[in-house]
Enzyme design. Structure first.
Site: not given
Length: 320
Positions: A189-190, A233
């Site tokens: 996960d960004i 994301e």
């Protein structure tokens, strides 16, 4: 054929001798024409160098005989030469026949051995084909071939999409059990991606997603490694046939690689560049943990990575 021509010439000479003995004014011209015709045919036929030498000697006598100046006794001599040629032709034919039979025998052997070789090669080739057909292919290849790339690929990042993830992930325990493989499911996960979009806009957000996706796809590019966009994301990776030590090294590399992209993120709370948080679970073969539980464990590990400061990974091994 050469012997038949010589025999015809001999008969014409004999008929000519009979004519000369029975008629004082024998008309030789018809005999000459026939002899010349038959001799020309015989003489023009192919002959090797040695044969040509023999024929040339007789050719001079035949040419001389086709005149009215020749006596009957000389025709007898020519007939003897013709007979000599007949015997010579028979000997040549015999030698040629023996040579032909020898060559024929060699050719038969050559063809036989080549046929045997061809049969052996064909047998090996067919055996390999049959072996490849009946050989049990692993379930991953079957699944991969079952779905067309255009229906299993995320249009923006070019990673496998969520639909294809569901297909692979649902079969992950079965594949691991069948092959006795440890398998890892990893979630990425960004960090602070909402703030990134708010700061730089969604267009730049898409550019960043593509950059991160490309980095993951380049890194996890070996056989039995599958990279997915799970949504927004969030990305996922399934790694078959892997152990925990290797997985740790891989995830360390991923954290460093994403950070080294140097994508500016001035509103991140932990860095001035884009980073990524990671949660992973290792499935032990024949542990029979459900896919839903595996997904939940990986998600919990991702949450721990975020709680502990982000830009790091957390691994849970179901065998421990």
């Amino acid at each position: 054929m050469p012997v038949l021509k010589l025999h015809a010439i001999e008969e014409e000479y004999k008929d000519l001798i009979v004519c000369m003995r029975t008629h004082k004014k024998c008309n030789r011209d018809p005999y000459f024409r026939k002899i010349k015709k038959e001799w020309t045919y015989y003489n023009s036929a192919y002959k090797d160098i040695d044969e040509r030498k023999v024929v040339e000697v007789v050719n001079k006598s035949v040419s001389t005989s086709l005149t009215y100046s020749i006596k009957i006794s000389e025709y007898d001599s020519i007939i003897n030469k013709i007979n000599f040629l007949k015997e010579h032709e028979k000997k040549v034919a015999y030698k040629q026949r023996r040579a032909f039979l020898k060559e024929y025998s060699s050719m038969k052997d050559y063809l036989f051995y080549n046929m045997v070789l061809l049969i052996i090669v064909s047998f090996i080739f067919i055996s390999l084909i049959i072996y490849s057909i009946i050989k049990k292919d692993n379930q991953l290849k079957i699944l991969t071939k079952k779905y067309k790339m255009d229906s299993i690929t995320d249009s923006m990042t070019k990673l496998y999409n969520r639909m294809y993830f569901d297909k692979i992930f649902d079969n992950m325990p079965f594949i691991s059990n069948a092959n006795n493989w440890k398998t890892a499911f990893v979630m990425f996960d960004i960090d602070f991606f909402k703030q990134y979009n708010d700061t730089y806009g969604h267009d730049m957000g898409d550019v960043t997603l593509k950059a991160v996706a490309s980095n993951l796809k380049t890194y996890f590019n070996k056989e039995y490694e599958y990279v997915f966009r799970l949504g927004g994301e969030e990305f996922g990776v399934i790694l078959f046939d892997i152990d925990e030590d290797i997985l740790k090294e891989c995830l360390k590399d991923v954290n460093k690689n994403i950070e080294s992209l140097n994508i500016e993120h001035k509103n991140s709370k932990i860095s001035q560049v884009v980073t990524i948080s990671i949660g992973a679970v290792i499935y032990e073969p024949n542990s029979y943990i459900s896919c839903n539980k595996l997904y939940k464990i990986a998600d919990e590990c991702l949450y721990k990575s975020k709680e502990n400061g982000r830009n790091q990974f957390t691994i849970h091994n179901e065998g421990e």
